[in-house]
Design an enzyme around this catalytic site. Structure first.
Site, PDB file in Angstrom:
ATOM      1  N   GLY A 178       0.823  -1.217   0.000  1.00 20.58           N
ATOM      2  CA  GLY A 178       0.000   0.000   0.000  1.00 20.58           C
ATOM      3  C   GLY A 178       0.846   1.252   0.000  1.00 20.58           C
ATOM      4  O   GLY A 178       0.612   2.179   0.777  1.00 20.58           O
ATOM      5  N   ALA A 179       1.860   1.290  -0.902  1.00 13.93           N
ATOM      6  CA  ALA A 179       2.779   2.437  -0.918  1.00 13.93           C
ATOM      7  C   ALA A 179       2.369   3.489  -1.938  1.00 13.93           C
ATOM      8  O   ALA A 179       3.144   4.403  -2.218  1.00 13.93           O
ATOM      9  CB  ALA A 179       4.194   1.943  -1.206  1.00 13.93           C
ATOM     10  N   SER A 230      -0.274   5.557  -1.730  1.00 11.13           N
ATOM     11  CA  SER A 230      -0.910   6.765  -1.193  1.00 11.13           C
ATOM     12  C   SER A 230      -0.731   6.820   0.328  1.00 11.13           C
ATOM     13  O   SER A 230      -0.259   5.866   0.950  1.00 11.13           O
ATOM     14  CB  SER A 230      -2.406   6.825  -1.557  1.00 11.13           C
ATOM     15  OG  SER A 230      -3.060   5.658  -1.159  1.00 11.13           O
ATOM     16  N   GLY A 231      -1.101   7.964   0.874  1.00 13.47           N
ATOM     17  CA  GLY A 231      -1.172   8.120   2.323  1.00 13.47           C
ATOM     18  C   GLY A 231       0.112   7.772   3.074  1.00 13.47           C
ATOM     19  O   GLY A 231       1.223   8.132   2.676  1.00 13.47           O
ATOM     20  N   GLY A 260       1.666   4.909   3.594  1.00 17.33           N
ATOM     21  CA  GLY A 260       2.612   4.006   2.926  1.00 17.33           C
ATOM     22  C   GLY A 260       3.512   4.749   1.955  1.00 17.33           C
ATOM     23  O   GLY A 260       4.721   4.501   1.887  1.00 17.33           O
ATOM     24  N   SER A 299      -4.225   0.380  14.414  1.00 22.31           N
ATOM     25  CA  SER A 299      -4.904   1.654  14.648  1.00 22.31           C
ATOM     26  C   SER A 299      -5.482   1.636  16.058  1.00 22.31           C
ATOM     27  O   SER A 299      -5.849   0.573  16.575  1.00 22.31           O
ATOM     28  CB  SER A 299      -6.042   1.805  13.645  1.00 22.31           C
ATOM     29  OG  SER A 299      -6.945   2.802  14.051  1.00 22.31           O
ATOM     30  N   TYR A 348     -13.829  -2.693  10.350  1.00 20.48           N
ATOM     31  CA  TYR A 348     -12.498  -2.068  10.400  1.00 20.48           C
ATOM     32  C   TYR A 348     -11.856  -2.291  11.778  1.00 20.48           C
ATOM     33  O   TYR A 348     -10.687  -2.685  11.874  1.00 20.48           O
ATOM     34  CB  TYR A 348     -12.628  -0.569  10.111  1.00 20.48           C
ATOM     35  CG  TYR A 348     -11.293   0.155  10.050  1.00 20.48           C
ATOM     36  CD1 TYR A 348     -10.462   0.034   8.945  1.00 20.48           C
ATOM     37  CD2 TYR A 348     -10.863   0.959  11.114  1.00 20.48           C
ATOM     38  CE1 TYR A 348      -9.232   0.695   8.889  1.00 20.48           C
ATOM     39  CE2 TYR A 348      -9.635   1.624  11.058  1.00 20.48           C
ATOM     40  CZ  TYR A 348      -8.831   1.489   9.942  1.00 20.48           C
ATOM     41  OH  TYR A 348      -7.609   2.139   9.895  1.00 20.48           O
TER      42      TYR A 348
HETATM   43  N1  LIG Z   1      -5.494   7.519   8.059  1.00 20.11           N
HETATM   44  C1  LIG Z   1      -5.607   7.266   9.341  1.00 20.11           C
HETATM   45  O1  LIG Z   1      -6.046   8.127  10.137  1.00 20.11           O
HETATM   46  C2  LIG Z   1      -5.198   5.921   9.891  1.00 20.11           C
HETATM   47  C3  LIG Z   1      -5.281   5.755  11.294  1.00 20.11           C
HETATM   48  C4  LIG Z   1      -4.901   4.547  11.837  1.00 20.11           C
HETATM   49  C5  LIG Z   1      -4.434   3.536  11.002  1.00 20.11           C
HETATM   50  N2  LIG Z   1      -4.369   3.716   9.652  1.00 20.11           N
HETATM   51  C6  LIG Z   1      -3.876   2.599   8.841  1.00 20.11           C
HETATM   52  O2  LIG Z   1      -2.821   3.063   8.020  1.00 20.11           O
HETATM   53  C7  LIG Z   1      -2.705   2.204   6.870  1.00 20.11           C
HETATM   54  C8  LIG Z   1      -2.581   3.076   5.622  1.00 20.11           C
HETATM   55  O3  LIG Z   1      -3.808   3.789   5.443  1.00 20.11           O
HETATM   56  P1  LIG Z   1      -3.881   5.265   4.865  1.00 20.11           P
HETATM   57  O4  LIG Z   1      -4.660   6.047   5.842  1.00 20.11           O
HETATM   58  O5  LIG Z   1      -2.549   5.721   4.423  1.00 20.11           O
HETATM   59  O6  LIG Z   1      -4.876   5.041   3.623  1.00 20.11           O
HETATM   60  P2  LIG Z   1      -4.684   5.207   2.055  1.00 20.11           P
HETATM   61  O7  LIG Z   1      -4.080   6.506   1.721  1.00 20.11           O
HETATM   62  O8  LIG Z   1      -5.992   4.830   1.453  1.00 20.11           O
HETATM   63  O9  LIG Z   1      -3.612   4.080   1.734  1.00 20.11           O
HETATM   64  C9  LIG Z   1      -3.952   2.715   1.738  1.00 20.11           C
HETATM   65  C10 LIG Z   1      -3.028   1.974   0.808  1.00 20.11           C
HETATM   66  O10 LIG Z   1      -3.440   0.591   0.759  1.00 20.11           O
HETATM   67  C11 LIG Z   1      -3.644   0.236  -0.608  1.00 20.11           C
HETATM   68  N3  LIG Z   1      -4.661  -0.801  -0.730  1.00 20.11           N
HETATM   69  C12 LIG Z   1      -5.943  -0.762  -0.284  1.00 20.11           C
HETATM   70  N4  LIG Z   1      -6.579  -1.901  -0.626  1.00 20.11           N
HETATM   71  C13 LIG Z   1      -5.679  -2.669  -1.304  1.00 20.11           C
HETATM   72  C14 LIG Z   1      -5.732  -3.930  -1.942  1.00 20.11           C
HETATM   73  N5  LIG Z   1      -6.870  -4.657  -1.988  1.00 20.11           N
HETATM   74  N6  LIG Z   1      -4.621  -4.418  -2.530  1.00 20.11           N
HETATM   75  C15 LIG Z   1      -3.483  -3.697  -2.542  1.00 20.11           C
HETATM   76  N7  LIG Z   1      -3.362  -2.481  -1.960  1.00 20.11           N
HETATM   77  C16 LIG Z   1      -4.459  -1.979  -1.365  1.00 20.11           C
HETATM   78  C17 LIG Z   1      -4.058   1.526  -1.293  1.00 20.11           C
HETATM   79  O11 LIG Z   1      -3.903   1.447  -2.694  1.00 20.11           O
HETATM   80  P3  LIG Z   1      -4.520   2.594  -3.678  1.00 20.11           P
HETATM   81  O12 LIG Z   1      -3.546   3.753  -3.638  1.00 20.11           O
HETATM   82  O13 LIG Z   1      -4.563   1.890  -4.995  1.00 20.11           O
HETATM   83  O14 LIG Z   1      -5.872   2.965  -3.127  1.00 20.11           O
HETATM   84  C18 LIG Z   1      -3.105   2.502  -0.630  1.00 20.11           C
HETATM   85  O15 LIG Z   1      -1.820   2.429  -1.231  1.00 20.11           O
HETATM   86  C19 LIG Z   1      -3.937   1.310   6.884  1.00 20.11           C
HETATM   87  O16 LIG Z   1      -3.591   0.047   7.377  1.00 20.11           O
HETATM   88  C20 LIG Z   1      -4.874   2.024   7.861  1.00 20.11           C
HETATM   89  O17 LIG Z   1      -5.761   1.120   8.484  1.00 20.11           O
HETATM   90  C21 LIG Z   1      -4.750   4.899   9.086  1.00 20.11           C
END
Ligand SMILES: NC(=O)c1ccc[n+]([C@@H]2O[C@H](COP(=O)([O-])OP(=O)(O)OC[C@H]3O[C@@H](n4cnc5c(N)ncnc54)[C@H](OP(=O)(O)O)[C@@H]3O)[C@@H](O)[C@H]2O)c1
Length: 289
Positions: free
Chosen positions: A11-12, A14-15, A17, A140, A165
């Site tokens: 998941g690198a 966006s966001g 990663g 999380s 989730y």
């Molecule tokens: N944001 C927050 O506040 C928060 C808080 C606590 C924990 N987290 C955790 O942090 C981690 C990263 O999340 P983020 O907030 O950075 O979200 P994000 O920007 O949506 O990034 C998620 C990444 O996972 C990839 N992904 C999702 N489904 C996938 C699949 N089926 N196969 C392959 N790749 C997939 C996405 O790909 P695409 O780019 O193609 O969509 C993206 O690269 C997650 O585990 C999330 O639960 C986030």
């Protein structure tokens, strides 16, 4: 591959990663980015190499909702690297509506937990081949609200995006602790991370307009993704925490996780069900393909 350390990040694109990958590129890591979308993967590689022309970036494509694609991707990674120093299980998703993967598993559980479980199993031989290696599972604080619905892990009878989730993020912590108890190599460390409330698009991807709207409001109080990557990068690189394992980290410090995350019975039960769901007979016995 010619640089010293290799990191696999899921998941690198966006966001958190993406920011983790960018920050590790400045520290001479050889990056293997496991992504689902080849165009986004190419853009990510270009972005990293524009900023760090010497960074080695390999792309491996897989939808982590598909166990067959995870197995294929792991096979490709094993061809690329004899050893892996760092595995960051970061990819995550949030779905308003329940949907099933091609393996018949609820998608959030499949991507957020089972992909971590299966990929770690498949890469374990090369993680154990490094002098020391670190596995980082992105969880999380949502896991504090989580409960394992062992009688219905796919939430067939009572689906809600938050429930699914939170269960998956609790599974990340239970998996981290059970992995630490079971792993046969002391040089492999495994930790879980809470990145904070981070301004990413996670709540806009598989969500209804109402949940998207709610996430836009919620994330407005969050930190930028560059800060959200801080604890992962710290755990990946800080020499003083070598050997620290089975901890839950927030803001570069360990802290207690939820009471239910410390249940060894639940952790064992989750482990055994995950073995069954992924068709694994012996988690640590897989030889290199
Ligand atoms: N944001 C927050 O506040 C928060 C808080 C606590 C924990 N987290 C955790 O942090 C981690 C990263 O999340 P983020 O907030 O950075 O979200 P994000 O920007 O949506 O990034 C998620 C990444 O996972 C990839 N992904 C999702 N489904 C996938 C699949 N089926 N196969 C392959 N790749 C997939 C996405 O790909 P695409 O780019 O193609 O969509 C993206 O690269 C997650 O585990 C999330 O639960 C986030």
């Amino acid at each position: 591959m010619n640089t010293e350390k290799t990191v696999v990040i899921t998941g690198a694109t966006s966001g958190i990663g993406l920011e983790t990958a960018r920050q590790l590129a400045t520290r001479n890591y050889q990056l293997v980015l496991l992504v689902r979308n080849i165009e986004k993967g190419d853009q990510t590689r270009k972005l990293i190499q524009e900023q760090h022309p010497k960074a080695g970036v390999e792309l491996v494509i897989a939808d982590l909702a598909s166990q067959q694609q995870i197995r294929q991707a792991a096979g490709e990674i094993l061809q690329l690297a004899d050893k892996i120093d760092l595995l960051i299980n970061n990819a995550g998703t949030w779905n308003s509506q329940r949907s099933l993967t091609e393996d018949g598993i609820e998608e959030v559980f499949a991507v957020n937990h089972l992909s971590y479980f299966l990929l770690t199993h498949l890469l374990y031989p090369v993680l154990a081949a490094a002098d020391t290696s670190r596995i980082i599972n992105i969880s999380s604080d949502s896991h504090f609200k989580g409960k394992m619905h062992f009688e219905d892990l796919s939430l067939k009878s009572n689906y809600h995006g938050l429930r699914s989730y939170a269960q998956s993020k609790l599974a990340n912590v239970l998996f981290t602790y059970e992995m630490d108890r079971k792993k046969p190599h002391s040089q492999v460390a495994v930790n879980a991370v809470q990145p904070g409330l981070v301004k990413t698009d996670i709540g806009l991807k598989g969500t209804t307009w109402f949940h998207s709207f709610a996430w836009k409001i919620r994330r407005s109080g969050g930190i930028p993704a560059s800060e959200g990557a801080k604890t992962s990068v710290f755990l990946a690189t800080d020499p003083d925490i070598a050997g620290e394992s089975a901890k839950y980290w927030d803001n570069c410090r360990p802290k207690p996780s939820s009471r239910s995350s410390y249940s060894p019975e639940d952790a064992r039960k989750l482990w055994d069900l995950s073995l069954q769901m992924c068709g694994i007979s012996d988690y640590f016995s897989e030889t290199r393909g």
